[in-house]
Design a protein around this motif. Structure first.
Motif, PDB file in Angstrom:
ATOM      1  N   GLU A 115      61.362  -2.953  31.292  1.00 42.81           N
ATOM      2  CA  GLU A 115      62.316  -2.745  30.203  1.00 42.81           C
ATOM      3  C   GLU A 115      62.066  -1.432  29.469  1.00 42.81           C
ATOM      4  OE1 GLU A 115      62.296  -6.090  27.616  1.00 42.81           O
ATOM      5  OE2 GLU A 115      63.337  -7.406  29.035  1.00 42.81           O
ATOM      6  N   VAL A 116      60.852  -0.921  29.582  1.00 46.95           N
ATOM      7  CA  VAL A 116      60.502   0.338  28.913  1.00 46.95           C
ATOM      8  C   VAL A 116      60.003   1.344  29.940  1.00 46.95           C
ATOM      9  CG1 VAL A 116      59.959  -0.779  26.726  1.00 46.95           C
ATOM     10  CG2 VAL A 116      58.166  -0.482  28.433  1.00 46.95           C
ATOM     11  N   VAL A 117      60.154   2.632  29.616  1.00 41.54           N
ATOM     12  CA  VAL A 117      59.702   3.680  30.518  1.00 41.54           C
ATOM     13  C   VAL A 117      58.176   3.729  30.524  1.00 41.54           C
ATOM     14  CG1 VAL A 117      59.798   5.470  28.733  1.00 41.54           C
ATOM     15  CG2 VAL A 117      60.003   6.108  31.148  1.00 41.54           C
ATOM     16  N   SER A 118      57.602   3.962  31.705  1.00 41.81           N
ATOM     17  CA  SER A 118      56.148   4.029  31.843  1.00 41.81           C
ATOM     18  C   SER A 118      55.818   5.040  32.933  1.00 41.81           C
ATOM     19  CB  SER A 118      55.572   2.657  32.207  1.00 41.81           C
ATOM     20  OG  SER A 118      56.030   2.246  33.489  1.00 41.81           O
ATOM     21  N   GLU A 119      54.541   5.281  33.136  1.00 45.37           N
ATOM     22  CA  GLU A 119      54.133   6.226  34.173  1.00 45.37           C
ATOM     23  C   GLU A 119      54.556   5.732  35.546  1.00 45.37           C
ATOM     24  OE1 GLU A 119      50.056   8.386  35.825  1.00 45.37           O
ATOM     25  OE2 GLU A 119      50.034   7.366  33.895  1.00 45.37           O
ATOM     26  N   GLU A 120      54.465   4.428  35.762  1.00 45.79           N
ATOM     27  CA  GLU A 120      54.857   3.851  37.048  1.00 45.79           C
ATOM     28  C   GLU A 120      56.374   3.739  37.164  1.00 45.79           C
ATOM     29  OE1 GLU A 120      54.435  -0.284  39.655  1.00 45.79           O
ATOM     30  OE2 GLU A 120      53.556  -0.142  37.661  1.00 45.79           O
ATOM     31  N   CYS A 121      57.019   3.312  36.100  1.00 39.48           N
ATOM     32  CA  CYS A 121      58.469   3.114  36.104  1.00 39.48           C
ATOM     33  C   CYS A 121      59.140   4.141  35.194  1.00 39.48           C
ATOM     34  CB  CYS A 121      58.817   1.697  35.653  1.00 39.48           C
ATOM     35  SG  CYS A 121      58.216   0.413  36.762  1.00 39.48           S
ATOM     36  N   SER A 122      59.465   5.286  35.764  1.00 38.29           N
ATOM     37  CA  SER A 122      60.060   6.368  34.984  1.00 38.29           C
ATOM     38  C   SER A 122      61.493   6.680  35.401  1.00 38.29           C
ATOM     39  CB  SER A 122      59.212   7.640  35.127  1.00 38.29           C
ATOM     40  OG  SER A 122      59.135   8.036  36.499  1.00 38.29           O
ATOM     41  N   ILE A 123      61.986   5.996  36.448  1.00 43.47           N
ATOM     42  CA  ILE A 123      63.340   6.227  36.940  1.00 43.47           C
ATOM     43  C   ILE A 123      64.310   5.297  36.214  1.00 43.47           C
ATOM     44  CG2 ILE A 123      64.859   6.191  38.942  1.00 43.47           C
ATOM     45  CD1 ILE A 123      62.705   8.346  39.045  1.00 43.47           C
ATOM     46  N   PRO A 124      65.317   5.841  35.524  1.00 45.52           N
ATOM     47  CA  PRO A 124      66.249   4.977  34.783  1.00 45.52           C
ATOM     48  C   PRO A 124      67.135   4.141  35.702  1.00 45.52           C
ATOM     49  CG  PRO A 124      66.981   7.252  34.723  1.00 45.52           C
ATOM     50  CD  PRO A 124      65.624   7.269  35.347  1.00 45.52           C
ATOM     51  N   ILE A 125      67.410   2.926  35.258  1.00 46.38           N
ATOM     52  CA  ILE A 125      68.357   2.035  35.930  1.00 46.38           C
ATOM     53  C   ILE A 125      69.606   1.993  35.059  1.00 46.38           C
ATOM     54  CG2 ILE A 125      68.809  -0.306  36.754  1.00 46.38           C
ATOM     55  CD1 ILE A 125      65.746  -0.702  36.868  1.00 46.38           C
TER      56      ILE A 125
END
Length: 343
Positions: free
Chosen positions: A190-200
């Motif tokens: 739900e929030v941007v992180s180093e692992e999950c930085s690609i927007p949906i």
């Protein structure tokens, strides 16, 4: 009322007028002594996200998600010396004023681009090129408006009007590839992180459709997205960075780079009939069949270069606004601290 449902305290301050009529659904109150508690400071306190969370928690037991006046009066307020209140209020005003100013610059930039689009691609008053001026033997016409200076026009039966020679009326899928979003990816945050930085991105207008973040992009080319269902059908956004689209979002990827900004301005001005289909939605075949004018590529390249320059300016302004917004967040957080934290 409804603070639990809306997750926000509905509060405002009367400043523009000496008198006003207020709905009986609202309470009216004021600072007992402006020498001890500034109304502007109190307004800032009541507008904090922490206050919204507090009233949301308190309203949890109410069916309508409301709080009583007695409960509202129990809201804790940190009241620093009046000098510090004045400093906080003035700092807040300076930052918000700058944000409004920069937002206005972004808005004016978008208006300017729209005006140029209308002038060039609807009124056909784009600047005459040196090649065309040389071809017709009138080099003095370079840079002057095309149609009003005798630019050659041809009749288009489909549009029942004249269009510049060399332009054509084409299907959207001749100029772009049309795809649709899919399911939410397995890797999701739900929030941007180093692992999950690609927007949906999804079928929504809130935060330009941001749904969450993932680790890998599905769309890597610059493109345009269209919301394909519901009350916001046709909501169009220019996507310049890699992202992952999900259900009910249509992606339009230009086949030629110079088509990007022209297609974006053209598509966002289209009108859609949400009741045309049983489900009130746009489909890939429907979007593919949309017909638009395809101008001469040299004209689109000039428009693209102009739009890119304005886009770079807008990105700088947005970056500045993010810094300013972060400053407001820091200021809000420090309001509840010890008196030496406000400086």
């Amino acid at each position: 009322m409804s603070v639990g449902r809306d997750e926000q305290l509905p509060v405002d301050i009367l400043k523009e007028y000496e008198t006003a009529i207020v709905s009986a659904a609202y309470y009216v109150f004021e600072s007992a002594d402006e020498r001890l508690l500034l109304s502007d400071y109190l307004m800032m306190w009541l507008s904090r996200r922490e206050t919204d969370r507090w009233v949301g928690y308190i309203s949890g037991g109410d069916v309508r998600g409301g709080i009583s006046w007695e409960q509202f009066c129990e809201l804790p307020i940190f009241i620093p010396p009046i000098e510090q209140q004045m400093y906080v209020v003035q700092t807040n005003k300076s930052i918000t004023s700058r944000i409004r100013l920069t937002d206005n610059l972004v808005h004016k930039s978008a208006e300017t681009l729209q005006a140029i689009y209308k002038r060039w691609f609807i009124e056909f008053e784009f600047p005459i090129s040196s090649e065309y001026a040389s071809f017709i033997g009138k080099p003095e016409l370079v840079g002057t408006p095309y149609k009003s200076n005798g630019g050659e026009m041809v009749y288009c039966e489909d549009l029942e009007q004249e269009i510049p020679k060399g332009w054509r009326y084409a299907r959207l899928d001749e100029m772009a590839t049309i795809n649709a979003g899919g399911d939410v990816p397995e890797v999701f945050s739900e929030v941007v992180s180093e692992e999950c930085s690609i927007p949906i991105y999804s079928n929504s207008t809130e935060k330009e459709g941001i749904f969450g973040y993932t680790d890998k992009a599905k769309i890597t080319k610059k493109c345009i997205t269209i919301s394909a269902r519901g009350a916001i059908i046709g909501y169009t956004v220019l996507r310049l960075k890699p992202f992952f689209p999900i259900v009910r979002l249509i992606i339009v990827t230009p086949k030629e780079g110079c088509f990007l900004y022209y297609l974006y301005e053209s598509i966002k001005n289209l009108k859609y009939d949400s009741g045309a289909s049983a489900q009130g939605q746009l489909t890939i075949p429907e979007v593919s069949a949309i017909r638009l004018l395809e101008p001469d590529q040299s004209i689109m390249k000039k428009f693209q270069n102009m739009a890119l320059a304005m886009g770079s300016f807008t990105e700088v302004i947005k970056s500045q606004n993010k810094v300013l917004t972060d400053l407001l967040t820091i200021l809000s957080a420090k309001m509840s601290g010890r008196r030496n934290e406000i400086h």
